[in-house]
Design an enzyme around this catalytic site. Structure first.
Site, PDB file in Angstrom:
ATOM      1  N   HIS A  77       0.868  -1.182   0.000  1.00  0.00           N
ATOM      2  CA  HIS A  77       0.000   0.000   0.000  1.00  0.00           C
ATOM      3  C   HIS A  77       0.902   1.228   0.000  1.00  0.00           C
ATOM      4  O   HIS A  77       2.015   1.175   0.552  1.00  0.00           O
ATOM      5  CB  HIS A  77      -0.836   0.092   1.281  1.00  0.00           C
ATOM      6  CG  HIS A  77      -1.878  -0.958   1.451  1.00  0.00           C
ATOM      7  ND1 HIS A  77      -1.697  -2.056   2.233  1.00  0.00           N
ATOM      8  CD2 HIS A  77      -3.127  -1.044   0.952  1.00  0.00           C
ATOM      9  CE1 HIS A  77      -2.810  -2.795   2.214  1.00  0.00           C
ATOM     10  NE2 HIS A  77      -3.686  -2.201   1.444  1.00  0.00           N
ATOM     11  N   ASP A  80       1.770   1.904   3.578  1.00  0.00           N
ATOM     12  CA  ASP A  80       2.622   0.930   4.289  1.00  0.00           C
ATOM     13  C   ASP A  80       4.041   1.460   4.377  1.00  0.00           C
ATOM     14  O   ASP A  80       4.803   1.090   5.274  1.00  0.00           O
ATOM     15  CB  ASP A  80       2.694  -0.411   3.538  1.00  0.00           C
ATOM     16  CG  ASP A  80       1.385  -1.169   3.556  1.00  0.00           C
ATOM     17  OD1 ASP A  80       0.552  -0.899   4.432  1.00  0.00           O
ATOM     18  OD2 ASP A  80       1.206  -2.034   2.677  1.00  0.00           O
ATOM     19  N   HIS A 250     -12.478 -13.576   0.713  1.00  0.00           N
ATOM     20  CA  HIS A 250     -13.579 -12.609   0.585  1.00  0.00           C
ATOM     21  C   HIS A 250     -14.771 -13.227  -0.142  1.00  0.00           C
ATOM     22  O   HIS A 250     -15.920 -12.907   0.152  1.00  0.00           O
ATOM     23  CB  HIS A 250     -13.108 -11.357  -0.143  1.00  0.00           C
ATOM     24  CG  HIS A 250     -12.114 -10.554   0.637  1.00  0.00           C
ATOM     25  ND1 HIS A 250     -11.497  -9.434   0.137  1.00  0.00           N
ATOM     26  CD2 HIS A 250     -11.622 -10.722   1.891  1.00  0.00           C
ATOM     27  CE1 HIS A 250     -10.673  -8.948   1.049  1.00  0.00           C
ATOM     28  NE2 HIS A 250     -10.725  -9.715   2.118  1.00  0.00           N
ATOM     29  N   ASP A 285     -12.975 -11.612   8.427  1.00  0.00           N
ATOM     30  CA  ASP A 285     -11.854 -11.758   7.497  1.00  0.00           C
ATOM     31  C   ASP A 285     -10.617 -12.249   8.241  1.00  0.00           C
ATOM     32  O   ASP A 285      -9.711 -11.482   8.539  1.00  0.00           O
ATOM     33  CB  ASP A 285     -11.601 -10.383   6.871  1.00  0.00           C
ATOM     34  CG  ASP A 285     -10.748 -10.467   5.621  1.00  0.00           C
ATOM     35  OD1 ASP A 285     -10.574 -11.573   5.099  1.00  0.00           O
ATOM     36  OD2 ASP A 285     -10.262  -9.407   5.187  1.00  0.00           O
ATOM     37  N   ASP A 287      -8.159 -14.190   7.307  1.00  0.00           N
ATOM     38  CA  ASP A 287      -6.905 -14.154   6.549  1.00  0.00           C
ATOM     39  C   ASP A 287      -5.881 -15.199   6.997  1.00  0.00           C
ATOM     40  O   ASP A 287      -4.728 -14.873   7.321  1.00  0.00           O
ATOM     41  CB  ASP A 287      -6.265 -12.755   6.654  1.00  0.00           C
ATOM     42  CG  ASP A 287      -6.959 -11.724   5.773  1.00  0.00           C
ATOM     43  OD1 ASP A 287      -7.546 -12.111   4.755  1.00  0.00           O
ATOM     44  OD2 ASP A 287      -6.900 -10.523   6.123  1.00  0.00           O
ATOM     45  N   ASP A 317      -1.991 -12.547   0.550  1.00  0.00           N
ATOM     46  CA  ASP A 317      -2.681 -11.585   1.426  1.00  0.00           C
ATOM     47  C   ASP A 317      -3.292 -12.314   2.618  1.00  0.00           C
ATOM     48  O   ASP A 317      -4.490 -12.569   2.678  1.00  0.00           O
ATOM     49  CB  ASP A 317      -3.762 -10.829   0.641  1.00  0.00           C
ATOM     50  CG  ASP A 317      -4.328  -9.692   1.475  1.00  0.00           C
ATOM     51  OD1 ASP A 317      -3.741  -9.383   2.524  1.00  0.00           O
ATOM     52  OD2 ASP A 317      -5.353  -9.113   1.080  1.00  0.00           O
TER      53      ASP A 317
HETATM   54  C1  GLO Z   1      -8.557  -6.469   3.269  1.00  0.00           C
HETATM   55  C2  GLO Z   1      -7.980  -6.610   1.966  1.00  0.00           C
HETATM   56  C3  GLO Z   1      -6.690  -5.857   1.809  1.00  0.00           C
HETATM   57  C4  GLO Z   1      -6.419  -5.658   0.364  1.00  0.00           C
HETATM   58  C5  GLO Z   1      -5.359  -4.636   0.173  1.00  0.00           C
HETATM   59  C6  GLO Z   1      -5.002  -4.499  -1.286  1.00  0.00           C
HETATM   60  O1  GLO Z   1      -9.372  -7.212   3.692  1.00  0.00           O
HETATM   61  O2  GLO Z   1      -7.805  -7.951   1.656  1.00  0.00           O
HETATM   62  O3  GLO Z   1      -5.649  -6.519   2.435  1.00  0.00           O
HETATM   63  O4  GLO Z   1      -6.088  -6.844  -0.251  1.00  0.00           O
HETATM   64  O5  GLO Z   1      -5.829  -3.440   0.658  1.00  0.00           O
HETATM   65  O6  GLO Z   1      -5.553  -3.433  -1.829  1.00  0.00           O
HETATM   66 MG    MG Z   2      -6.981  -8.837  -0.103  1.00  0.00          MG
HETATM   67 MG    MG Z   3      -8.865 -10.503   3.575  1.00  0.00          MG
END
Ligand code: GLO
Ligand code: MG
Ligand code: MG
Length: 412
Positions: A77, A80, A250, A285, A287, A317
């Site tokens: 990002h 970041d 997602h 989420d 992840d 991600d």
């Molecule tokens: C959040 C998203 C985030 C995106 C990232 C890329 O849930 O997954 O991590 O992938 O902002 O734009």
């Molecule tokens: Mg993502």
């Molecule tokens: Mg995610």
């Protein structure tokens, strides 16, 4: 077992990692278009109800560690690596130069940049808020990200419009908000065309990423399918430059079959980029690292992508769990995520060439003998016994996943 002294715990973890075996070499890992996000490795384990469990870590160290592991690509990002106040300033140029050096020194390439339009207070009413100043600022940020992308040699720009929505209904007009959001993307594409031309580079692939829930209560573009509709809506001036960055979890979160969601993106020619991770249906989420929850579904996803020659990035991600230490992030979390992916990729290749699956699928497509084309009962009867092959194929896939097709049967 005796307590393990603190100063021996890292060595203990490393010993068990070695005992797991089956690791690929960094050279093999580098052959895949796998990218490591800055934010994934820098994630400190915090969440709404959780304090951080890991220290801060910067891009120099992350790029170096990715390189050692064999992750050949890095994504980030804008925020970041560049503080919000420094966007578009000389300080930004200095930081970009430092990143270029870190990438060069470690033989890592930047594949994707993404504009953060969800975290800072300025986005509290979304990047397509009513106030014109917010929308102008959003345009500046996405255009600035395009600039950074070209400077770092990226080929993709991702947009996750996480705050495009609302908590309370009725205050915003959704159609207007979508038009305004499209204006920001149009600005990014225009900027891209200009910068690409000036630098004799290809334009970036602009990828929208959907997430069904959070951080807003209601999301205006909650799924990849919603985004396909948005891309084709006529609001974008360069729809050909805009595609999708679906994220596995997602899609799973809203109850979709991720493989079917990816198939819809593929037939639309819009599967540009793919965020890989794992988690659970209809939950938040989380992840989790790829393949830790749904390895069979992941195998099927990779069979689909290999069958259709998807050649875009696989972006890691995910969030190393907060129980994993900073040492563990690079010793266990990233190498094992990459290796599970590669293993599943290879198994997918095995599925595609498996003679039993091939024969079964061919037979299903050949069907039974020709009968009266208007006689439903006869058509069903003509295929009746072949349809059992669906379950046989599913069994075969599990056999291949578990290695049972190599002769192992389970008897203790
Ligand atoms: C959040 C998203 C985030 C995106 C990232 C890329 O849930 O997954 O991590 O992938 O902002 O734009
Ligand atoms: Mg993502
Ligand atoms: Mg995610």
């Amino acid at each position: 077992m005796n307590p393990i002294p603190e100063n021996q715990q890292q060595a203990f973890v490393s010993r068990l990692m070695k005992a797991c075996g089956g690791a690929y070499s960094p050279e093999v890992r580098r052959k895949y278009f796998i990218s490591g996000p800055q934010w994934a490795a820098a994630y400190q384990g915090q969440a709404l109800f959780h304090a951080p469990t890991r220290p801060e870590i910067g891009f120099q160290e992350i790029i170096r560690k990715y390189s050692e592991i064999g992750i050949g690509y890095w994504t980030t990002h804008d925020t970041d690596v560049i503080p919000t106040y420094a966007m578009g300033t000389d300080r930004q140029n200095e930081i970009v130069a430092e990143i270029q050096k870190a990438l060069r020194d470690n033989g890592v390439q930047c594949s994707m940049v993404t504009a953060e339009t969800f975290h800072h207070a300025v986005w509290s009413a979304s990047p397509a808020a009513e106030a014109p100043q917010v929308r102008e600022y959003a345009k500046f940020r996405v255009c600035n990200t395009v600039d950074i992308g070209h400077e770092l040699g990226a080929s993709f720009a991702v947009y996750w419009p996480g705050s495009l929505g609302y908590y309370v209904q009725g205050a915003i007009d959704e159609t207007q908000t979508l038009r305004w959001y499209a204006e920001a993307l149009n600005a990014a594409c225009d900027r891209d065309i200009e910068v690409a031309q000036k630098n004799d580079r290809q334009t970036l692939k602009h990828c929208l990423e959907a997430k069904p829930f959070e951080p807003q209560a209601e999301i205006l573009l909650p799924t990849s399918d919603a985004m396909l509709g948005f891309i084709a809506s006529g609001l974008l001036t360069h729809p050909e430059m805009v595609g999708l960055n679906p994220e596995y979890l997602h899609e799973l979160m809203w109850g979709a079959a991720p493989r079917a969601a990816l198939a819809r993106a593929l037939v639309a020619g819009k599967l540009f980029h793919f965020d890989i991770n794992d988690g659970y249906r209809l939950k938040h989420d989380v992840d989790i690292g790829v393949g830790l929850v749904n390895p069979l579904d992941w195998l099927n996803v990779l069979v689909l992508l290999r069958s259709h020659a998807y050649n875009g990035p696989f972006n890691l991600d995910y969030k190393p769990p907060r129980t994993t230490s900073q040492f563990g992030v690079f010793e266990v979390s990233f190498p094992t995520a990459v290796d599970r992916f590669i293993t599943l990729w290879e198994i997918a290749g095995e599925v595609m060439t498996d003679p039993i699956i091939k024969e079964a699928m061919d037979a299903l497509k050949a069907g039974g003998p020709l009968v009266d084309p208007r006689d439903a009962d006869a058509i069903f009867a003509s295929n009746r016994e072949l349809l059992t092959l669906h379950e046989l194929i599913a069994h075969r896939l599990v056999q291949i996943l578990l290695g049972l097709h190599r002769g192992r049967i389970y008897s203790l």
